[in-house]
Motif scaffolding. Structure first.
Motif, PDB file in Angstrom:
ATOM      1  N   ARG A  41       0.830  -1.195   0.000  1.00 46.13           N
ATOM      2  CA  ARG A  41       0.000   0.000   0.000  1.00 46.13           C
ATOM      3  C   ARG A  41       0.870   1.253   0.000  1.00 46.13           C
ATOM      4  NH1 ARG A  41      -5.281  -0.178   1.910  1.00 46.13           N
ATOM      5  NH2 ARG A  41      -6.441  -1.546   0.529  1.00 46.13           N
ATOM      6  N   GLU A  42       0.362   2.313  -0.586  1.00 41.44           N
ATOM      7  CA  GLU A  42       1.111   3.560  -0.666  1.00 41.44           C
ATOM      8  C   GLU A  42       0.831   4.447   0.545  1.00 41.44           C
ATOM      9  OE1 GLU A  42       1.398   3.847  -5.516  1.00 41.44           O
ATOM     10  OE2 GLU A  42      -0.389   4.603  -4.495  1.00 41.44           O
ATOM     11  N   ASN A  43       1.817   5.258   0.881  1.00 40.72           N
ATOM     12  CA  ASN A  43       1.718   6.177   2.010  1.00 40.72           C
ATOM     13  C   ASN A  43       1.165   7.522   1.550  1.00 40.72           C
ATOM     14  OD1 ASN A  43       3.355   4.238   3.582  1.00 40.72           O
ATOM     15  ND2 ASN A  43       5.035   4.988   2.293  1.00 40.72           N
ATOM     16  N   VAL A  44       0.810   8.366   2.529  1.00 43.39           N
ATOM     17  CA  VAL A  44       0.346   9.725   2.246  1.00 43.39           C
ATOM     18  C   VAL A  44       1.025  10.683   3.218  1.00 43.39           C
ATOM     19  CG1 VAL A  44      -1.619  11.283   2.078  1.00 43.39           C
ATOM     20  CG2 VAL A  44      -1.902   8.866   1.483  1.00 43.39           C
ATOM     21  N   LEU A  45       1.623  11.729   2.672  1.00 40.71           N
ATOM     22  CA  LEU A  45       2.138  12.840   3.472  1.00 40.71           C
ATOM     23  C   LEU A  45       1.320  14.073   3.121  1.00 40.71           C
ATOM     24  CD1 LEU A  45       4.161  14.368   5.276  1.00 40.71           C
ATOM     25  CD2 LEU A  45       5.678  14.535   3.268  1.00 40.71           C
ATOM     26  N   LEU A  46       0.544  14.556   4.079  1.00 42.68           N
ATOM     27  CA  LEU A  46      -0.256  15.771   3.898  1.00 42.68           C
ATOM     28  C   LEU A  46       0.451  16.931   4.586  1.00 42.68           C
ATOM     29  CD1 LEU A  46      -3.947  14.658   4.642  1.00 42.68           C
ATOM     30  CD2 LEU A  46      -2.841  14.891   2.421  1.00 42.68           C
ATOM     31  N   ILE A  47       0.693  17.996   3.851  1.00 35.27           N
ATOM     32  CA  ILE A  47       1.291  19.213   4.407  1.00 35.27           C
ATOM     33  C   ILE A  47       0.302  20.342   4.181  1.00 35.27           C
ATOM     34  CG2 ILE A  47       3.252  20.783   4.363  1.00 35.27           C
ATOM     35  CD1 ILE A  47       4.825  18.533   2.920  1.00 35.27           C
ATOM     36  N   HIS A  48      -0.118  20.986   5.245  1.00 33.61           N
ATOM     37  CA  HIS A  48      -1.084  22.074   5.046  1.00 33.61           C
ATOM     38  C   HIS A  48      -0.684  23.312   5.821  1.00 33.61           C
ATOM     39  CE1 HIS A  48      -2.967  20.772   8.905  1.00 33.61           C
ATOM     40  NE2 HIS A  48      -2.802  19.549   8.428  1.00 33.61           N
ATOM     41  N   TRP A  49      -0.968  24.451   5.199  1.00 29.71           N
ATOM     42  CA  TRP A  49      -0.620  25.755   5.746  1.00 29.71           C
ATOM     43  C   TRP A  49      -1.892  26.555   6.013  1.00 29.71           C
ATOM     44  CZ3 TRP A  49       3.953  28.325   2.638  1.00 29.71           C
ATOM     45  CH2 TRP A  49       5.080  27.497   2.691  1.00 29.71           C
ATOM     46  N   HIS A  50      -1.711  27.622   6.758  1.00 33.33           N
ATOM     47  CA  HIS A  50      -2.766  28.541   7.152  1.00 33.33           C
ATOM     48  C   HIS A  50      -2.886  29.719   6.182  1.00 33.33           C
ATOM     49  CE1 HIS A  50      -5.171  28.488  10.729  1.00 33.33           C
ATOM     50  NE2 HIS A  50      -4.190  28.303  11.590  1.00 33.33           N
ATOM     51  N   ASP A  51      -4.104  30.146   5.882  1.00 28.50           N
ATOM     52  CA  ASP A  51      -4.389  31.502   5.372  1.00 28.50           C
ATOM     53  C   ASP A  51      -3.525  31.947   4.198  1.00 28.50           C
ATOM     54  OD1 ASP A  51      -5.868  31.354   7.695  1.00 28.50           O
ATOM     55  OD2 ASP A  51      -5.403  33.368   8.369  1.00 28.50           O
ATOM     56  N   LEU A  52      -3.209  31.064   3.280  1.00 25.70           N
ATOM     57  CA  LEU A  52      -2.263  31.413   2.217  1.00 25.70           C
ATOM     58  C   LEU A  52      -2.915  31.631   0.863  1.00 25.70           C
ATOM     59  CD1 LEU A  52       0.821  31.709   1.505  1.00 25.70           C
ATOM     60  CD2 LEU A  52       0.693  29.336   0.753  1.00 25.70           C
ATOM     61  N   GLY A  53      -4.085  31.011   0.628  1.00 28.12           N
ATOM     62  CA  GLY A  53      -4.653  31.070  -0.709  1.00 28.12           C
ATOM     63  C   GLY A  53      -3.711  30.442  -1.717  1.00 28.12           C
ATOM     64  N   ARG A  54      -3.481  31.147  -2.824  1.00 26.41           N
ATOM     65  CA  ARG A  54      -2.539  30.675  -3.847  1.00 26.41           C
ATOM     66  C   ARG A  54      -1.346  31.618  -3.956  1.00 26.41           C
ATOM     67  NH1 ARG A  54      -7.451  30.472  -7.745  1.00 26.41           N
ATOM     68  NH2 ARG A  54      -8.515  28.549  -7.129  1.00 26.41           N
ATOM     69  N   HIS A  55      -0.949  32.217  -2.850  1.00 29.47           N
ATOM     70  CA  HIS A  55       0.071  33.256  -2.876  1.00 29.47           C
ATOM     71  C   HIS A  55       1.467  32.632  -2.897  1.00 29.47           C
ATOM     72  CE1 HIS A  55       0.734  37.609  -2.559  1.00 29.47           C
ATOM     73  NE2 HIS A  55       1.802  37.329  -1.825  1.00 29.47           N
ATOM     74  N   LEU A  56       1.782  31.988  -4.017  1.00 29.33           N
ATOM     75  CA  LEU A  56       3.060  31.309  -4.205  1.00 29.33           C
ATOM     76  C   LEU A  56       3.594  31.599  -5.595  1.00 29.33           C
ATOM     77  CD1 LEU A  56       2.119  27.803  -2.729  1.00 29.33           C
ATOM     78  CD2 LEU A  56       3.696  29.455  -1.677  1.00 29.33           C
ATOM     79  N   ASN A  57       4.895  31.468  -5.735  1.00 28.09           N
ATOM     80  CA  ASN A  57       5.520  31.710  -7.026  1.00 28.09           C
ATOM     81  C   ASN A  57       4.988  30.777  -8.100  1.00 28.09           C
ATOM     82  OD1 ASN A  57       8.068  31.034  -8.972  1.00 28.09           O
ATOM     83  ND2 ASN A  57       8.059  33.185  -8.373  1.00 28.09           N
ATOM     84  N   CYS A  58       4.739  29.513  -7.738  1.00 29.95           N
ATOM     85  CA  CYS A  58       4.255  28.545  -8.735  1.00 29.95           C
ATOM     86  C   CYS A  58       2.844  28.868  -9.221  1.00 29.95           C
ATOM     87  CB  CYS A  58       4.321  27.121  -8.188  1.00 29.95           C
ATOM     88  SG  CYS A  58       3.432  26.837  -6.649  1.00 29.95           S
ATOM     89  N   TYR A  59       2.158  29.774  -8.536  1.00 32.29           N
ATOM     90  CA  TYR A  59       0.848  30.255  -8.997  1.00 32.29           C
ATOM     91  C   TYR A  59       0.958  31.641  -9.626  1.00 32.29           C
ATOM     92  CZ  TYR A  59      -1.752  26.378  -7.010  1.00 32.29           C
ATOM     93  OH  TYR A  59      -2.272  25.119  -6.750  1.00 32.29           O
ATOM     94  N   GLY A  60       2.184  32.045  -9.955  1.00 35.27           N
ATOM     95  CA  GLY A  60       2.371  33.289 -10.691  1.00 35.27           C
ATOM     96  C   GLY A  60       2.498  34.533  -9.854  1.00 35.27           C
TER      97      GLY A  60
END
Length: 484
Positions: A21-40
């Motif tokens: 079976r495969e594993n899952v690593l969930l990483i979650h942040w607060h209050d960020l929306g899409r405010h990242l370089n990879c979203y332009g």
């Protein structure tokens, strides 16, 4: 812990198939929306998340079900809308899951997964009730969360435990405030101000603090992913990064505009899957993650799930869209503010059920530097009953077309779609008297508790990264045995 249902109890065991079976690593942040370089977003230093997006599947049109923490997170971890799982308001205001709700960690625990939570959660005042086998929410700052996660992963490999795992790493970072002694702020002049905000010195100062917290949290993600690779777990682990809702800035968080519900979502499949990296442009709702992950892991979804699985489309790049619309909602934040919305690729239709000002700012935004730049008349202007926006020409949702005759057919169609969804999901909104009474009570309780805090403590529980100060702490438990 939620009571098991027969459909899961009879499901496959974690070691029953020929392939591990495969594993899952969930990483979650607060209050960020899409405010990242990879979203332009220019000027944001997020190289590790940019790399993760380049290696995986970048969801470009994902939306939370609600524009505030507990309801949004509750939908992700249950596959149910807030009014269907009970979290129609914040957990530290007393809202909890309904007794019949099944959480993703509970489902995976029951089929033999090791399930662990380190750091941030905002779904319950009792984190040990969420279905995880191991819980440590004593500190949700990224450095602590990643160090605990790294140690756990190394111990897991060292113990040669053949069970797959779900490891959830929740970061407090990117939630207000952004203390300069904790995060190296960016230069305000280097910040690109989003088009939905006024370009003022206060807003730039505010964004500079946010950018500093992003850079620090991104570095922590890089360390965690490096450990996953060093241990050889990247070949068998789904890595999922997401944010709970939009930016904690005016006209974003606590609204149903795109900046309030639009979220970052990156899914990197296990290396052995050999899935081609790409962008996924279909609509995706927070309620879709649980059924999607469970199908990818060949685990049956529990009854009562509202979301739709995107598993086949994510793996095979189907041309047919899984969703034609997403639904979002708000009932309570720091006040009773009932709103519902339906969003397609082209239009957004919002229905406001109570007379409220144009912007009802939550406490953390109301006392932010950015709030000083707002037009008081615009904030206080009465909110219309209906709002309709043409996203093709007005992505910031600034021009309300609800009363434009040229858009009457679109408005009527989306109104019917929203009405049908509310009817099908048994969405009952409290009346003004009842809703205000509930909000007045939880805010009175909140202020009473705040009055007992030490003078140097932050006023808001949601601003406290350490468990004993957040009132959402619980204890540490391993394998059902609690450690104090």
């Amino acid at each position: 812990m939620p009571t098991p249902h027969s459909d899961i109890a009879a499901g496959p065991d974690a070691q029953s198939s020929a392939a591990p079976r495969e594993n899952v690593l969930l990483i979650h942040w607060h209050d960020l929306g899409r405010h990242l370089n990879c979203y332009g977003i220019d000027g944001v230093e997020s190289p590790n998340l940019d790399a993760l997006a380049a290696e995986g599947i970048l969801l470009t049109d994902a939306h939370s079900t609600a524009p505030l923490c507990s309801p949004a997170r509750g939908s992700v971890f249950t596959g149910r809308y807030p009014h269907r799982n009970g979290l129609v308001g914040l957990a530290h205001h007393g809202f909890e899951y309904r007794s019949d709700v099944r959480t993703l960690p509970a489902v995976l625990t029951e089929v033999g997964y090791r399930t662990v939570l380190f750091g941030m959660q905002h779904e319950s005042a009792d984190p040990t009730s969420l279905g995880f086998e191991t819980v440590d929410v004593s500190d949700s700052l990224c450095d602590y969360v990643v160090a605990r996660s790294q140690d756990w992963l190394r111990d897991h490999v060292h113990a040669s435990d053949e069970r797959p795992f779900l490891l959830t790493a929740g970061f407090f970072e990117t939630h207000r405030p952004y203390p300069a002694e904790q995060y190296k702020h960016a230069e305000p002049a280097s910040v690109t101000v989003p088009s939905f905000l006024p370009d003022t010195a206060d807003v730039r100062e505010d964004l500079a603090g946010l950018h500093g917290s992003i850079t620090q949290a991104d570095a922590a993600v890089g360390r965690l992913l490096d450990t996953l690779a060093e241990l050889g777990l990247d070949e068998t682990t789904w890595v999922v990064f997401f944010t709970d809702h939009g930016l904690a800035f005016p006209r974003a968080k606590s609204t149903l505009y795109s900046e309030g519900t639009g979220i970052a979502f990156i899914i990197r499949p296990p290396g052995r899957r050999d899935v081609t990296p790409r962008s996924y442009d279909d609509l995706f709702s927070g309620v879709d993650l649980t059924p999607t992950l469970l199908e990818l892991l060949s685990v049956p979804s529990p009854s009562g799930v509202d979301g739709t699985s995107h598993a086949a489309s994510l793996l095979d790049d189907f041309e047919n869209s899984v969703r034609t619309e997403v639904f979002t909602e708000k009932t309570y934040h720091d006040a009773f503010d009932p709103i519902r919305a339906v969003r397609t690729k082209d239009f957004s239709f919002i229905e406001n059920y109570a007379e409220r000002p144009g912007l009802l700012l939550p406490l953390d935004i109301a006392d932010s530097p950015s709030a000083r730049s707002l037009d008081a008349d615009q904030i206080g202007r009465p909110r219309p009953r209906h709002e309709l926006y043409d996203l093709r020409s007005d992505p910031d949702e600034l021009t309300n077309l609800a009363d434009d005759p040229a858009y009457a057919e679109v408005r009527d169609r989306l109104q019917r779609t929203l009405d049908d969804w509310r009817s099908e999901t048994d969405d009952v909104i409290p009346d003004e008297h009842e809703g205000n009474a509930v909000a007045e009570q939880f805010m009175a309780d909140f202020y009473a508790k705040a009055a007992t805090k030490k003078p140097d403590e932050d006023k808001l529980p949601s601003r406290r990264p350490r468990g004993e100060r957040r009132e959402l702490h619980g204890e540490i438990s391993t394998g059902g045995d609690r450690e104090h």
